[in-house]
Design a protein around this motif. Structure first.
Motif, short mmCIF file in Angstrom:
data_model
loop_
_atom_site.label_atom_id
_atom_site.label_comp_id
_atom_site.label_asym_id
_atom_site.label_seq_id
_atom_site.Cartn_x
_atom_site.Cartn_y
_atom_site.Cartn_z
N THR A 2 -43.85 -19.42 45.06
CA THR A 2 -44.00 -18.39 44.04
C THR A 2 -44.03 -18.96 42.64
O THR A 2 -44.88 -18.64 41.84
N ASP A 98 -48.12 -17.61 40.60
CA ASP A 98 -49.48 -17.47 41.10
C ASP A 98 -50.02 -16.05 40.96
O ASP A 98 -51.21 -15.86 40.73
N ASP A 99 -49.15 -15.04 41.10
CA ASP A 99 -49.58 -13.64 41.11
C ASP A 99 -48.47 -12.77 40.51
O ASP A 99 -47.47 -12.51 41.16
N GLU A 101 -48.27 -9.55 39.83
CA GLU A 101 -47.99 -8.28 40.52
C GLU A 101 -47.16 -8.51 41.79
O GLU A 101 -46.24 -7.75 42.07
N ASP A 102 -47.47 -9.55 42.54
CA ASP A 102 -46.73 -9.85 43.76
C ASP A 102 -45.27 -10.16 43.45
O ASP A 102 -44.36 -9.61 44.07
N VAL A 103 -45.05 -11.05 42.49
CA VAL A 103 -43.68 -11.44 42.14
C VAL A 103 -42.93 -10.25 41.57
O VAL A 103 -41.77 -10.01 41.93
N GLY A 105 -43.38 -7.10 42.17
CA GLY A 105 -43.05 -6.19 43.27
C GLY A 105 -41.85 -6.67 44.07
O GLY A 105 -40.97 -5.87 44.42
N ARG A 106 -41.79 -7.96 44.35
CA ARG A 106 -40.66 -8.49 45.11
C ARG A 106 -39.37 -8.45 44.31
O ARG A 106 -38.30 -8.17 44.86
N GLU A 142 -49.17 -15.40 34.61
CA GLU A 142 -50.22 -15.77 35.60
C GLU A 142 -51.39 -16.33 34.80
O GLU A 142 -52.01 -15.62 34.03
#
Length: 145
Positions: A2, A98-99, A101-103, A105-106, A142
């Motif tokens: 991440t 890297d992303d 939105e992904d991080v 969200g987590r 990002e």
């Protein structure tokens, strides 16, 4: 993975010249300076009418940077730890990921709250601030290039 690297630590100060002098005396080197503001800065910080001066200093090896900033507007009267992003003494730890939105969200699953919005700065990066445990400010960057 991440996190790719830690980008910088940002510190809001009242006296920018004195803070820069302190860090230069410590052995850090100047990297650059700018005045920032406008819609992208407002979006990123979740504030209106942002105008700030920024000086970036780095360690001699070039691996660690500190962004020192002083805000001309908006004026703040709050104090840390859950104060607005432009409060003197509030630290932000910023990580390149890297992303975004992904991080984000987590991390929301662990109580993180977005400060402003995920802002896009030209075609260079997407950036957001969130509050983690105890109001700690975390920046997620990002890179788009």
């Amino acid at each position: 993975m991440t996190i790719r690297r830690m980008d910088h630590v940002g510190i809001v100060v009242e006296d920018l010249a004195a803070a820069v002098a302190f860090f230069l005396e410590l052995g850090m080197e100047p990297e650059g300076e700018a005045t920032v503001g406008g819609p992208w800065a407002d979006d990123l910080l979740g504030l209106d009418g942002v105008r700030a001066d920024i000086v970036v200093v780095r360690t001699p090896d070039g691996h660690t940077r500190v962004e020192l900033s002083t805000f001309h507007s908006p004026v703040t009267t709050a104090t840390a730890p859950n104060a607005p992003v432009n409060t003197p003494g509030v630290l932000r730890l910023t990580f390149v990921v890297d992303d975004v939105e992904d991080v984000l969200g987590r991390l929301r699953a662990h109580g993180a709250e977005l400060v402003g919005t995920v802002a896009r700065y030209e075609d260079i990066y997407r950036y957001c601030y969130l509050r983690g445990p105890d109001g700690i400010l975390i920046g997620l960057v990002e890179e788009l290039r």
